[in-house]
Write a protein that holds these residues in place. Structure first.
Motif, short mmCIF file in Angstrom:
data_model
loop_
_atom_site.label_atom_id
_atom_site.label_comp_id
_atom_site.label_asym_id
_atom_site.label_seq_id
_atom_site.Cartn_x
_atom_site.Cartn_y
_atom_site.Cartn_z
N VAL A 9 -63.09 0.76 -5.56
CA VAL A 9 -62.31 1.97 -5.30
C VAL A 9 -60.82 1.70 -5.46
O VAL A 9 -60.08 2.52 -6.03
CB VAL A 9 -62.62 2.53 -3.90
CG1 VAL A 9 -61.69 3.69 -3.55
CG2 VAL A 9 -64.07 2.99 -3.82
N THR A 10 -60.35 0.54 -5.00
CA THR A 10 -58.93 0.20 -5.14
C THR A 10 -58.53 0.08 -6.60
O THR A 10 -57.48 0.57 -7.02
CB THR A 10 -58.62 -1.11 -4.40
OG1 THR A 10 -58.93 -0.95 -3.01
CG2 THR A 10 -57.14 -1.48 -4.53
N LEU A 11 -59.39 -0.58 -7.39
CA LEU A 11 -59.09 -0.74 -8.81
C LEU A 11 -59.11 0.60 -9.55
O LEU A 11 -58.45 0.75 -10.58
CB LEU A 11 -60.09 -1.69 -9.47
CG LEU A 11 -59.83 -3.19 -9.35
CD1 LEU A 11 -60.84 -3.96 -10.18
CD2 LEU A 11 -58.42 -3.56 -9.79
N LEU A 12 -59.85 1.57 -9.05
CA LEU A 12 -59.89 2.89 -9.69
C LEU A 12 -58.53 3.59 -9.67
O LEU A 12 -58.25 4.44 -10.50
CB LEU A 12 -60.92 3.78 -9.01
CG LEU A 12 -62.36 3.66 -9.50
CD1 LEU A 12 -63.30 4.41 -8.57
CD2 LEU A 12 -62.51 4.18 -10.92
N GLN A 13 -57.68 3.24 -8.70
CA GLN A 13 -56.35 3.84 -8.56
C GLN A 13 -56.41 5.37 -8.49
O GLN A 13 -55.87 6.09 -9.33
CB GLN A 13 -55.45 3.42 -9.73
CG GLN A 13 -55.27 1.93 -9.88
CD GLN A 13 -54.55 1.55 -11.16
OE1 GLN A 13 -53.67 2.28 -11.63
NE2 GLN A 13 -54.91 0.41 -11.74
N PRO A 14 -57.10 5.91 -7.47
CA PRO A 14 -57.21 7.38 -7.38
C PRO A 14 -55.88 8.03 -7.02
O PRO A 14 -55.08 7.48 -6.28
CB PRO A 14 -58.24 7.57 -6.24
CG PRO A 14 -58.12 6.33 -5.41
CD PRO A 14 -57.78 5.22 -6.37
N GLY A 115 -61.46 20.10 -4.37
CA GLY A 115 -60.35 19.52 -5.11
C GLY A 115 -60.78 18.53 -6.15
O GLY A 115 -61.95 18.16 -6.26
N HIS A 116 -59.82 18.12 -6.96
CA HIS A 116 -60.02 17.11 -7.99
C HIS A 116 -58.98 16.01 -7.79
O HIS A 116 -57.88 16.25 -7.31
CB HIS A 116 -59.82 17.70 -9.39
CG HIS A 116 -60.96 18.56 -9.84
ND1 HIS A 116 -62.13 18.05 -10.33
CD2 HIS A 116 -61.11 19.91 -9.86
CE1 HIS A 116 -62.95 19.03 -10.65
NE2 HIS A 116 -62.36 20.17 -10.37
N CYS A 117 -59.38 14.81 -8.16
CA CYS A 117 -58.41 13.72 -8.24
C CYS A 117 -58.56 13.08 -9.61
O CYS A 117 -59.41 13.48 -10.41
CB CYS A 117 -58.59 12.70 -7.11
SG CYS A 117 -60.24 11.98 -7.00
N SER A 118 -57.74 12.12 -9.92
CA SER A 118 -57.85 11.41 -11.19
C SER A 118 -57.80 9.92 -10.91
O SER A 118 -57.36 9.49 -9.84
CB SER A 118 -56.71 11.82 -12.14
OG SER A 118 -55.45 11.54 -11.55
N PHE A 119 -58.29 9.13 -11.85
CA PHE A 119 -58.31 7.68 -11.72
C PHE A 119 -57.35 7.07 -12.73
O PHE A 119 -57.42 7.34 -13.92
CB PHE A 119 -59.72 7.14 -11.96
CG PHE A 119 -60.74 7.61 -10.95
CD1 PHE A 119 -60.41 7.71 -9.61
CD2 PHE A 119 -62.03 7.93 -11.34
CE1 PHE A 119 -61.33 8.14 -8.68
CE2 PHE A 119 -62.97 8.36 -10.42
CZ PHE A 119 -62.62 8.46 -9.08
N GLY A 120 -56.44 6.23 -12.23
CA GLY A 120 -55.44 5.63 -13.10
C GLY A 120 -55.88 4.35 -13.75
O GLY A 120 -55.18 3.82 -14.62
N SER A 121 -57.03 3.82 -13.39
CA SER A 121 -57.47 2.54 -13.94
C SER A 121 -57.76 2.64 -15.43
O SER A 121 -58.39 3.60 -15.88
CB SER A 121 -58.73 2.06 -13.22
OG SER A 121 -59.29 0.95 -13.89
N PRO A 122 -57.34 1.65 -16.23
CA PRO A 122 -57.72 1.65 -17.65
C PRO A 122 -59.22 1.40 -17.84
O PRO A 122 -59.75 1.58 -18.92
CB PRO A 122 -56.89 0.50 -18.23
CG PRO A 122 -56.62 -0.41 -17.08
CD PRO A 122 -56.49 0.50 -15.89
N ASP A 123 -59.88 0.95 -16.78
CA ASP A 123 -61.32 0.68 -16.85
C ASP A 123 -62.10 1.67 -15.99
O ASP A 123 -63.16 1.35 -15.48
CB ASP A 123 -61.59 -0.75 -16.35
CG ASP A 123 -62.54 -1.50 -17.27
OD1 ASP A 123 -62.72 -1.06 -18.43
OD2 ASP A 123 -63.11 -2.50 -16.85
N ALA A 124 -61.58 2.89 -15.87
CA ALA A 124 -62.19 3.88 -14.97
C ALA A 124 -63.64 4.17 -15.33
O ALA A 124 -64.49 4.32 -14.45
CB ALA A 124 -61.38 5.16 -14.96
#
Length: 307
Positions: A9-14, A115-124
């Motif tokens: 979850v941390t690596l996903l960068q929500p 709601g929606h969120c987004s993931f900042g990870s390049p490996d999402a």
């Protein structure tokens, strides 16, 4: 002890995209398409039906929480039945961040926060594939509290808003995933961690990605025979053990390259490769381009943003 779920979850960068309060009354039906965005919904009062990500409809009631890490279509309807030929309802904005569906007069019989969120990870894509397709949690008031905090923080433009939102979303997702009482039907990390034998091996891979693990060694950590471990792991997680380990090492490497926090030799060592050249070959085979070029590509958007 390393917590694999928290690491993923941390690596996903929500980060928060938006959230809105929706009230409803009477019979209604809505549908919408989304481009693979993470979607969440918490029912504050009343109930409704929801179908997302190709899964069958869920009947939701007050206190229920649903998380879909990657949704391409959402259909929601009232618990009150509608005629088959009834058209779709149009949400009506009644205040900033608040919409009403169904009957526009009288008291509402449904209140929910979506709601929606987004993931900042390049490996999402890889990391999302390790999560269940849909998480439905019932009777966890802590989740409703966290979602309300996300909504309030999103609407209030206070200092350090993005930092607070990122941490709240991380906690919200971890709470939702660990609150799932039974192993989810879809393969993934949560299902693997629900199996005590597999969890031991998964934690060891996350604790020591530098070790040259073999299937036999991981099977020993799980107290299973090699063949039983391989079959059980593949069925639960959706990846063979060595494929999971490779994907996890590459996810860590991508994160370090994106953050430019270490040299190539150090990154190679931290993800289990004996030399920078061996790491470069493995990375290029997995990602499609050498790590140095990947790092430059990741740095370009940040440089353009700072202009």
């Amino acid at each position: 002890m390393i917590d694999p779920l928290a690491e993923v979850v941390t690596l996903l960068q929500p980060s928060a995209r938006y959230s809105k309060l929706v009230t409803g009354a009477g019979p209604w039906r809505i549908r919408r398409s989304d481009a693979g965005e993470p979607f969440y919904c918490v029912v504050l009062e009343g109930g409704c039906r929801l179908a997302a990500g190709g899964n069958g409809p869920l009947e939701l009631h007050s206190g229920d929480f649903v998380l879909v890490p990657e949704v391409y279509g959402v259909a929601m309807s009232s618990l009150a039945p509608l005629p088959d030929d009834a058209g779709e309802s149009t949400p009506v904005a009644v205040a900033a961040g608040e919409f009403r569906i169904g009957d526009q007069e009288g008291s509402a019989d449904l209140r929910m926060l979506i709601g929606h969120c987004s993931f900042g990870s390049p490996d999402a894509d890889l990391l999302v594939s390790l999560l269940p397709q849909i998480v439905h949690v019932r009777g966890e008031p802590r989740l409703a509290t966290f979602v309300q905090l996300v909504r309030d923080e999103f609407r209030e433009r206070r200092p350090a808003r993005e930092v607070i939102l990122a941490h709240l979303l991380e906690v919200l997702m971890i709470e939702a995933l660990r609150a799932t009482a039974a192993p989810p039907a879809s393969p993934g990390l949560v299902r693997g961690l629900a199996d005590e034998r597999l969890a031991a091996a998964i934690r060891r891979m996350h604790e020591q990605p530098t070790v040259g693990w073999t299937v036999a060694q991981l099977a020993k950590e799980a107290a299973l025979s090699r063949s039983a471990f391989f079959e059980r792991f593949s069925r639960a997680v959706g990846l063979a053990p060595m494929a999971y380990l490779l994907n996890w090492r590459m996810a860590l490497a991508k994160n370090m390259l994106q953050r430019n926090e270490a040299g190539m030799a150090e990154i190679a060592e931290r993800v289990g490769y004996g030399s920078a050249s061996a790491f470069s070959v493995a990375f290029a085979r997995h990602v499609g381009l050498p790590p140095a070029r990947y790092a430059r590509q990741q740095a370009m958007p940040a440089a353009l943003t700072s202009l």
